[in-house]
Design a protein around this motif. Structure first.
Motif, short mmCIF file in Angstrom:
data_model
loop_
_atom_site.label_atom_id
_atom_site.label_comp_id
_atom_site.label_asym_id
_atom_site.label_seq_id
_atom_site.Cartn_x
_atom_site.Cartn_y
_atom_site.Cartn_z
N GLY A 1 -12.16 -5.30 -22.36
CA GLY A 1 -12.85 -4.54 -21.32
C GLY A 1 -12.05 -4.45 -20.03
N ALA A 2 -12.48 -3.54 -19.15
CA ALA A 2 -11.75 -3.29 -17.91
C ALA A 2 -12.47 -3.79 -16.66
CB ALA A 2 -11.48 -1.79 -17.76
N LEU A 3 -13.66 -4.40 -16.78
CA LEU A 3 -14.41 -4.96 -15.66
C LEU A 3 -14.62 -3.95 -14.53
CD1 LEU A 3 -12.88 -7.55 -17.05
CD2 LEU A 3 -13.74 -8.74 -15.03
N HIS A 4 -14.94 -2.71 -14.89
CA HIS A 4 -15.12 -1.69 -13.86
C HIS A 4 -16.15 -2.11 -12.81
CE1 HIS A 4 -13.56 1.20 -17.05
NE2 HIS A 4 -12.80 1.46 -16.01
N ALA A 5 -17.31 -2.54 -13.26
CA ALA A 5 -18.39 -2.86 -12.32
C ALA A 5 -18.01 -4.02 -11.41
CB ALA A 5 -19.68 -3.18 -13.09
N GLU A 6 -17.41 -5.05 -11.99
CA GLU A 6 -17.07 -6.22 -11.19
C GLU A 6 -15.98 -5.90 -10.16
OE1 GLU A 6 -17.31 -10.35 -10.12
OE2 GLU A 6 -18.62 -8.88 -11.07
N LEU A 7 -14.99 -5.11 -10.54
CA LEU A 7 -13.92 -4.78 -9.61
C LEU A 7 -14.42 -3.86 -8.51
CD1 LEU A 7 -10.86 -4.36 -12.00
CD2 LEU A 7 -11.55 -6.33 -10.64
N ASN A 8 -15.34 -2.94 -8.85
CA ASN A 8 -15.93 -2.11 -7.81
C ASN A 8 -16.69 -2.96 -6.81
OD1 ASN A 8 -14.94 0.24 -8.93
ND2 ASN A 8 -16.80 0.71 -10.07
N ARG A 9 -17.42 -3.96 -7.32
CA ARG A 9 -18.17 -4.84 -6.42
C ARG A 9 -17.23 -5.61 -5.50
NH1 ARG A 9 -19.34 -9.97 -5.93
NH2 ARG A 9 -18.17 -10.55 -7.80
N MET A 10 -16.16 -6.12 -6.06
CA MET A 10 -15.21 -6.91 -5.26
C MET A 10 -14.52 -6.05 -4.22
SD MET A 10 -13.48 -9.28 -8.23
CE MET A 10 -12.47 -10.20 -7.07
#
Length: 596
Positions: A434-443
């Motif tokens: 996975g690419a962790l889109h949601a988590e990176l956007n949050r960070m």
């Protein structure tokens, strides 16, 4: 073959090209600004010439100066690297008029693919799938509303000449469209001198996959596999890998064949990259990068090819060194971009002096860097310090090798992304592909602590509650011997103001003021001052004296290291003072406004 080549660039990419030139027996010429007088890349060249003082526009982007130096040095060709003038057709034509070879694609191909509007139309005609949208410029907000209603929300507003995340804005709703439209125009004009924009359907969380191609003047065009560049923040790549964990053999073949059609449609020559958005087994043309890519390294690791050498050979009129049926990628490679950024603070840039530096080594490890201990990371250029690249027989082995290399990497002085990469590569979602889109956007968009180094999920505070926030700390390593046994000791401490974290900071908890998720608070709750957390230039002020603002309202946009950063009010109230103006330089901690 050439005997002397100039590299019209700086930093790690300049060193990368110099190394291949040396292996080929070609003399190299560097150019440098006053800021870079003592930079490592200058010493790597056989000859070096000063571009004088000033920002990039007066040095690395000054075509007249570059051509004058090329003539003075007696070079036969110029390699542009990436960034700066690498995709500037005017520079390529000016070199040709001066009788100097451009190591890159034909200017007409750069023009064709440099315009996203024109390139979409060309790709559609060539049978390359494109994202639903328009293939002509959109004149104003009213026209944009009509297009958006037709193709459906969410929509992406893109600068026609944009790239690298610049000139890219997303409108999730009709209410957000005017801001997205104006923001894309503003960035297009600022970064590319072109305010032309167009609209296309925004695909939420697609995979970003690109195909590397090389083409010569003898009719050969070869695709060299794909690179997955989906791990991004603010549309800037952080980690790249090949092969992609989500691309099937059939999809890979279809994308490769489409990329050859795309290159052929514009008469391409040299190395280039076709970027796609991938959703399941579907793919859509995004853009073509008419240059060597930052992440070309992972393709080199799995194919064994030197892409810079191919560029030079092609420019000299020689055929490709490899045919399509000879391309046999092997194993798996990752690249981690080691930027001078603080992931704990919304990836804010961290220009500083490097006080200690040690690169990792060992089997399957490659570091492309342009720094050493004592190097200054300037705030006027991009934040990249180095690229850490590893290869191994499969993805899991390569992931573990990258973690080992990250543990060995020591950079003290600026905060870097090394702790972030350690965290990322241990996340179950990433391990699964996975690419962790949601988590990176949050960070990136909402100030939150960097998760602990052990990979545990960060604690989530309830709305309105105060949450613990880690303080960036520096770290020094020592050894001690007790009763004949050797121990490794890590000393962690708060760095001096303006210094930043070390290569492997470990957070220490502290309290932060309540803030909205929309922007970085510029000060704690005990003060009325809104301060900037980074050094840079005020790009735009968004409030006036006497204006009522809410907590989280953006006070101004500060540009630092080619990135726009929003500085927001930490509390609601009235803007009593505004101490900065558009275009003004600011230092870390400088007061921007008073909100009471």
């Amino acid at each position: 073959m050439f005997t002397k080549v100039m590299v019209a660039n700086r930093g790690e990419i300049a060193i990368r090209v110099f190394r291949t030139l040396r292996e080929m027996g070609i003399r190299s010429v560097a150019v440098y600004s006053d800021t870079d007088r003592d930079a490592l890349f200058v010493a790597h060249a056989d000859e070096a010439y000063s571009l004088g003082p000033g920002l990039a526009a007066e040095t690395y982007l000054d075509v007249g100066k570059l051509i004058a130096i090329a003539r003075e040095a007696g070079v036969e060709a110029v390699h542009p690297g990436y960034g700066f003038l690498a995709e500037n057709a005017g520079f390529a034509r000016a070199l040709a008029e001066a009788g100097i070879v451009w190591i890159g694609p034909p200017p007409d191909a750069i023009d064709a693919m440099g315009s996203k509007v024109r390139s979409r139309a060309l790709m559609d005609a060539a049978g390359v799938p494109i994202v639903p949208g328009v293939t002509e410029p959109v004149a104003d907000v009213d026209a944009a509303r009509e297009v958006a209603e037709r193709i459906g929300y969410p929509v992406a507003v893109k600068a026609s000449s944009g790239g690298g995340g610049k000139g890219f804005r997303v409108a999730l709703t009709p209410e957000a469209l005017p801001d997205a439209f104006e923001g894309a125009i503003r960035e297009g004009e600022r970064f590319f001198a072109d305010g032309t924009v167009y609209l296309e359907r925004y695909l939420p969380e697609p995979r970003h996959v690109e195909i590397q191609i090389v083409a010569d003047d003898h009719g050969a065009c070869v695709w060299l596999g794909e690179r997955d560049c989906s791990v991004q923040r603010r549309h800037q790549k952080l980690v790249e890998e090949t092969p992609s964990p989500v691309v099937s053999d059939d999809l890979r073949r279809r994308m490769g064949e489409a990329s050859v059609r795309a290159a052929t449609a514009v008469g391409y020559r040299s190395a280039g990259t076709i970027e796609y958005l991938v959703s399941g087994e579907e793919f859509f043309f995004l853009e073509m990068n008419t240059r060597i890519q930052v992440e070309h390294t992972v393709t080199e690791m799995v194919t064994g090819l030197d892409l810079v050498r191919e560029q030079i050979r092609i420019a000299a009129g020689e055929p490709l060194s490899v045919a399509q049926d000879e391309v046999r990628p092997r194993g798996h490679a990752f690249e981690c971009r080691i930027n001078a950024e603080d992931a704990e603070q919304r990836f804010l840039p961290s220009p500083a002096l490097i006080t200690a530096y040690r690169e990792p080594a060992g089997p399957g490890v490659r570091v492309d860097s342009g720094v050493r201990a004592g190097s200054q990371i300037p705030e006027i250029y991009d934040p990249m310090v180095a690229k850490l690249v590893v290869w191994d027989v499969d993805r899991e082995s390569a992931r573990r090798r990258m973690l080992r290399a990250l543990d060995e990497y020591v950079i003290e002085g600026p905060a870097t992304l090394i702790p972030f990469h350690r965290w990322l590569l241990r996340q179950e979602e990433f391990i699964a592909g996975g690419a962790l889109h949601a988590e990176l956007n949050r960070m990136a968009d909402a100030p939150t602590p960097l998760p602990p180094a052990d990979g545990a999920a960060p604690a989530q505070a309830a709305p309105g509650d105060e949450a613990p926030e880690p303080a960036p700390q520096a770290e020094r390593h020592f050894t001690a011997e007790v009763n004949g046994r050797r121990f490794a000791v890590a000393l962690r401490y708060d760095p001096p103001a303006g210094g930043g974290g070390a290569g492997a900071p470990v957070p220490a908890p502290k309290k932060r003021a309540k803030r909205s998720a929309g922007g970085a608070a510029g000060a704690g709750g005990a003060t009325n001052e809104v301060v900037t957390p980074m050094q840079g230039t005020v790009l735009r002020t968004l409030v006036e004296v006497g204006q009522q603002v809410e907590a989280g309202a953006v006070i101004c946009i500060v540009e630092a290291m080619k990135m726009e950063n929003e500085v927001a009010a930490h509390q609601g109230g009235t803007v009593k003072e505004l101490r900065v103006a558009d275009g003004q330089g600011v230092a870390v901690g400088e007061v921007l406004a008073i909100v009471e």
